[in-house]
Scaffold this motif. Structure first.
Motif, short mmCIF file in Angstrom:
data_model
loop_
_atom_site.label_atom_id
_atom_site.label_comp_id
_atom_site.label_asym_id
_atom_site.label_seq_id
_atom_site.Cartn_x
_atom_site.Cartn_y
_atom_site.Cartn_z
N VAL A 28 0.84 -1.20 0.00
CA VAL A 28 0.00 0.00 0.00
C VAL A 28 0.88 1.26 0.00
O VAL A 28 0.63 2.22 -0.75
N SER A 29 1.94 1.25 0.83
CA SER A 29 2.87 2.38 0.84
C SER A 29 3.53 2.55 -0.52
O SER A 29 3.70 3.67 -1.02
N PHE A 30 3.90 1.43 -1.13
CA PHE A 30 4.53 1.47 -2.44
C PHE A 30 3.59 2.08 -3.47
O PHE A 30 4.00 2.92 -4.29
N LYS A 31 2.31 1.68 -3.44
CA LYS A 31 1.37 2.20 -4.44
C LYS A 31 1.11 3.69 -4.25
O LYS A 31 0.93 4.43 -5.22
N VAL A 32 1.12 4.13 -2.98
CA VAL A 32 0.97 5.57 -2.73
C VAL A 32 2.16 6.33 -3.30
O VAL A 32 2.02 7.35 -3.99
N ASN A 38 -5.25 9.38 1.61
CA ASN A 38 -5.34 8.34 0.58
C ASN A 38 -4.94 6.98 1.15
O ASN A 38 -5.57 5.95 0.88
N PHE A 39 -3.88 6.98 1.98
CA PHE A 39 -3.40 5.75 2.60
C PHE A 39 -4.49 5.12 3.46
O PHE A 39 -4.75 3.92 3.41
N ILE A 40 -5.16 5.97 4.26
CA ILE A 40 -6.20 5.46 5.17
C ILE A 40 -7.39 4.93 4.39
O ILE A 40 -7.91 3.84 4.67
N ILE A 41 -7.85 5.72 3.41
CA ILE A 41 -9.02 5.31 2.62
C ILE A 41 -8.74 4.02 1.86
O ILE A 41 -9.55 3.08 1.86
N VAL A 42 -7.57 3.97 1.21
CA VAL A 42 -7.21 2.79 0.43
C VAL A 42 -7.11 1.56 1.33
O VAL A 42 -7.57 0.47 0.98
N SER A 43 -6.50 1.73 2.52
CA SER A 43 -6.30 0.60 3.43
C SER A 43 -7.62 0.11 4.01
O SER A 43 -7.96 -1.08 3.91
N LEU A 44 -8.38 1.02 4.63
CA LEU A 44 -9.64 0.62 5.23
C LEU A 44 -10.63 0.12 4.19
O LEU A 44 -11.37 -0.85 4.43
N GLY A 45 -10.65 0.79 3.04
CA GLY A 45 -11.53 0.34 1.96
C GLY A 45 -11.17 -1.05 1.49
O GLY A 45 -12.06 -1.88 1.23
N GLY A 46 -9.87 -1.35 1.38
CA GLY A 46 -9.43 -2.68 0.97
C GLY A 46 -9.84 -3.75 1.97
O GLY A 46 -10.31 -4.82 1.60
N ILE A 47 -9.64 -3.45 3.27
CA ILE A 47 -10.02 -4.41 4.31
C ILE A 47 -11.52 -4.68 4.27
O ILE A 47 -11.97 -5.83 4.33
N LEU A 48 -12.30 -3.61 4.17
CA LEU A 48 -13.77 -3.75 4.13
C LEU A 48 -14.22 -4.54 2.91
O LEU A 48 -15.06 -5.45 3.01
N ALA A 49 -13.65 -4.21 1.75
CA ALA A 49 -14.01 -4.94 0.52
C ALA A 49 -13.64 -6.41 0.63
O ALA A 49 -14.40 -7.29 0.21
N ILE A 96 -9.34 -7.93 -8.22
CA ILE A 96 -9.82 -7.10 -9.34
C ILE A 96 -10.96 -6.20 -8.89
O ILE A 96 -11.01 -5.01 -9.23
N ILE A 97 -11.89 -6.75 -8.10
CA ILE A 97 -13.02 -5.95 -7.61
C ILE A 97 -12.51 -4.78 -6.77
O ILE A 97 -12.96 -3.63 -6.92
N ALA A 98 -11.58 -5.07 -5.84
CA ALA A 98 -11.06 -4.02 -4.96
C ALA A 98 -10.34 -2.94 -5.75
O ALA A 98 -10.52 -1.74 -5.49
N GLU A 99 -9.54 -3.35 -6.73
CA GLU A 99 -8.82 -2.37 -7.54
C GLU A 99 -9.78 -1.51 -8.36
O GLU A 99 -9.54 -0.32 -8.57
N GLU A 100 -10.86 -2.13 -8.84
CA GLU A 100 -11.86 -1.37 -9.58
C GLU A 100 -12.57 -0.36 -8.67
O GLU A 100 -13.02 0.69 -9.15
N LEU A 101 -12.63 -0.66 -7.38
CA LEU A 101 -13.24 0.27 -6.41
C LEU A 101 -12.23 1.30 -5.91
O LEU A 101 -12.55 2.10 -5.03
N ALA A 102 -11.01 1.26 -6.46
CA ALA A 102 -9.94 2.21 -6.10
C ALA A 102 -9.51 2.06 -4.64
O ALA A 102 -9.15 3.03 -3.98
N VAL A 103 -9.56 0.82 -4.13
CA VAL A 103 -9.03 0.54 -2.79
C VAL A 103 -7.95 -0.54 -2.94
O VAL A 103 -7.68 -1.02 -4.04
N SER A 104 -7.33 -0.91 -1.82
CA SER A 104 -6.21 -1.84 -1.88
C SER A 104 -6.66 -3.27 -2.15
O SER A 104 -7.30 -3.91 -1.32
N GLY A 105 -6.27 -3.77 -3.31
CA GLY A 105 -6.57 -5.17 -3.63
C GLY A 105 -5.78 -6.12 -2.75
O GLY A 105 -6.25 -7.23 -2.43
N ILE A 106 -4.57 -5.71 -2.34
CA ILE A 106 -3.73 -6.56 -1.51
C ILE A 106 -4.36 -6.77 -0.13
O ILE A 106 -4.49 -7.90 0.35
#
Length: 679
Positions: free
Chosen positions: A161-165, A183-194, A233-243
């Protein structure tokens, strides 16, 4: 073909490296994979230029790797050691990215700060698989490996996630601390939730299918196999962390694994085996790929003239030292949080380590591997404006160099640090006896066969389980667990002589044709040679016997010229005659062995009697008996394979000695020999 040939070559290298690692276990598997990968890259028929789409690389390698690791992670240990794991996976990653990023920028001023942060983020994940390959047999402090495994799982996600930021900053050229943090927080929390939502839905789908009577194991495992790819793929399409999404989904699937274990061991075993193979291939593929691409990375660095080789080697060494020092200081400062774990009691010599020694061990175990290289390889070649990504070749070279240095350093230093504790543990270790190991293997084999049985093989499985139960009862009654090869050969000779004597009597009395006297020993003689054959020759022999039977059946039903048809008819009649008299011949062998049974050869004699008895004909028709015995043979061979796997597990977990392992495998070779029925 330009992609298929290198791919097949890399898979072949993974297997060869594993064989070499078994031969020389003190050298880490990853080093063999890197070395052989580099050697393959020089082969003239292997195209060296391989181009990977970064997105494809992330979804095809990183996503399934992290999903598999998260799925296999103990949630109990993850919770018990949550504090030190979070300190290592989040706190240390943040310190490493910021601190080391500035250091890299100072070392290479022409490298953009965001690119330096990206490199630091690439180097922040650690590889617990590589640690395990090096520390196998070495006594680490009991709290350290769970922390390292949890750290490896979560810092992979945090580092990526840090790398992608940082990568987004390089690609866009826009940087804001407030924006990056948000962005880090949104991407991280959004990825976990997704990941939690999608993981739950996939688990619910599979469980619902099973509850509605859908028990197709392969389909259920296939759904699980595609899960990380779809979720990423779904997470990345939602602009959150797929990892982070696949990590969260993997943990959710760990819960499903426990529920399935209570209801369907077969599904559980198939799923575990599938992910074990995939994890083995994916992890090996990345290390082999590292070696395979090393020449290309060096050539790219020379051609781009980003930096000289001598200078970048020095920077690689300094960065490796910096990573080690940051890790050492961090663990040393937070030492109490690592050892004072509620519910965890230190035990053994390995836990009696000082603060500095614990920090030294943890820092040395900070090996970089799969995720580091996979993340570095995902760096795009071009920026959004079409220009080359700054210092891409340098980043790849430093990443590869840090991986190699961390592996070599740990390989040399860890055995030295843990030598005294290892010697102490060897003195105190209580290995299974031969009898205890045999009883355990029989019991587990019975359980596994019972779990795997289906309707088609239920009768055959029951018969094999009954045989194993008989062996287990003999063990409980105190019968010897070691088969003597010389005694077995002597009993084989007694049985064969009795068969030939009985056959001679039947020929003299006119019950069978004299041709059997010539052909019967020739057909049965390979059984004696079977024990001294290599595995490949044994497999080839079994294949020839199988092919002969199939060909004979095919010829008997085909329209042939009169002369050939007559010859085939004679041969078929001969085989049927031999099949008819086998029961009497084997009964004669059983009686002869019983007459020669003594207290000294009791176990071997019972083993041979069981072999002859289980081949006696039943009330089934000849065709039904043949089909049934084919199924029984399949189950018996499966039981032997399960036993071999259990022996390997006992050896790897150091519950048996090398001598016990050799005796157990020797017994299994005899069992396999006695399964052969070439007629």
């Amino acid at each position: 073909m330009e992609f298929v040939i290198p791919l097949l070559a890399l898979i072949g290298v993974i297997v060869v490296a594993t064989v070499l690692n078994k031969k020389f276990p003190r050298i880490p598997l990853a080093l063999f994979q890197i070395l052989l990968g580099a050697m393959v890259s020089w082969l003239p028929f292997i195209p060296i230029t391989l181009e990977f789409e970064p997105e494809v690389f992330m979804v095809c390698l990183i996503a399934p790797l992290l999903f598999g690791d998260a799925r296999a992670t103990s949630r109990k240990e993850l919770w018990d050691f949550r504090k030190p794991i979070l300190y290592m996976a989040l706190g240390l990653v943040l310190i490493t990215v910021l601190g080391l990023g500035y250091v890299i920028h100072l070392l290479i001023p022409s490298m953009p700060l965001a690119a330096a942060f990206a490199l630091a983020a690439v180097l922040s994940p650690t590889d617990a698989v590589a640690v395990k390959s090096i520390t196998q047999g070495l006594p680490l402090p009991s709290s350290l490996m769970p922390i390292l495994e949890g750290e490896s799982l979560l810092n992979d996600a945090a580092g990526i996630v840090s790398f992608k930021v940082a990568l987004a900053v390089v690609l866009t050229g826009v940087f804001s601390v407030q924006s990056a943090t948000f962005n880090f927080i949104i991407v991280s929390l959004g990825g976990i939730l997704a990941g939690l939502i999608c993981g739950f839905l996939f688990v619910k789908l599979r469980l619902s299918l099973r509850q509605n009577g859908f028990e197709e194991v392969n389909s259920l495992v296939a759904i699980q196999f595609i899960t990380p790819f779809v979720i990423f793929i779904i997470a990345e399409e939602l602009a959150v962390s797929g990892i982070l999404a696949v990590v969260a989904a993997g943990i959710i699937h760990g819960i499903e694994r426990d529920r399935l274990q209570q209801t369907s061991t077969k599904i559980q075993m198939t799923s575990s085996t599938t992910w074990s193979v995939l994890s083995y291939l994916f992890n090996g593929f990345v290390f082999v790929l590292l070696g395979f691409l090393l020449p290309e990375v060096v050539r790219g660095l020379l051609e781009s003239q980003e930096i000289s080789i001598a200078v970048v080697l020095g920077f690689t060494l300094l960065i490796s030292v910096g990573l080690f020092l940051i890790r050492y200081i961090w663990v040393y400062a937070l030492y109490r949080n690592f050892v004072a774990i509620e519910g965890h009691e230190p035990h053994g010599e390995a836990d009696n380590v000082s603060r500095g020694r614990y920090a030294l061990l943890t820092a040395t175990c900070g090996i970089h591997g799969t995720i580091t290289l996979a993340t570095a390889m995902s760096i795009p070649f071009l920026l959004s404006n079409g220009s080359l990504f700054p210092y891409r070749n340098t980043i790849l070279f430093i990443s590869a160099g840090v991986i190699l240095l961390s592996l070599l350093f740990a390989t040399i230093v860890l055995p030295l640090l843990l030598r005294h504790a290892a010697e102490q543990e060897v003195e105190e270790k209580d290995f299974m006896s031969m009898q205890e190991a045999t009883q355990y293997i029989l019991q587990r084999t019975i359980q596994l066969l019972d779990a795997e049985s289906d309707n088609d093989h239920k009768r055959a499985t029951f018969r094999v389980i009954r045989e194993l139960e008989e062996q287990r009862r003999m063990m409980e009654e105190g019968k010897a667990s070691k088969l003597s090869s010389s005694v077995l050969r002597k009993l084989q000779e007694i049985g064969r002589e009795a068969e030939m004597k009985k056959l001679t009597q039947m020929i003299e009395q006119g019950e069978v044709s004299p041709q059997l006297m010539t052909h019967y020993p020739v057909i049965n003689e390979p059984q004696e040679l079977y024990t001294v054959r290599s595995n490949l020759r044994r497999i080839w022999f079994r294949y020839k016997m199988y092919w002969m039977k199939k060909k004979l059946k095919k010829l008997s039903g085909a329209q042939l010229p009169p002369k050939m048809a007559s010859r085939t008819k004679e041969l078929t009649a001969f085989v049927e005659e031999m099949h008819r008299v086998k029961g009497e011949l084997r009964q004669a062998a059983i009686q002869a062995i019983k007459q020669h049974m003594t207290p000294d050869n009791h176990y071997e004699a019972l083993f041979m009697i069981q072999y002859y008895a289980r081949k006696q004909q039943s009330s089934l028709s000849e065709e039904e008996e043949a089909n049934f015995m084919d199924m029984v043979g399949e189950v018996r061979l499966r039981s032997i394979q399960l036993k071999r796997d259990l022996v390997q597990n006992l050896e790897e977990s150091e519950q048996i000695t090398a001598a016990t392992r050799l005796k157990l495998l020797q017994n299994m070779n005899y069992e396999e020999m006695l399964l052969l029925d070439p007629a």
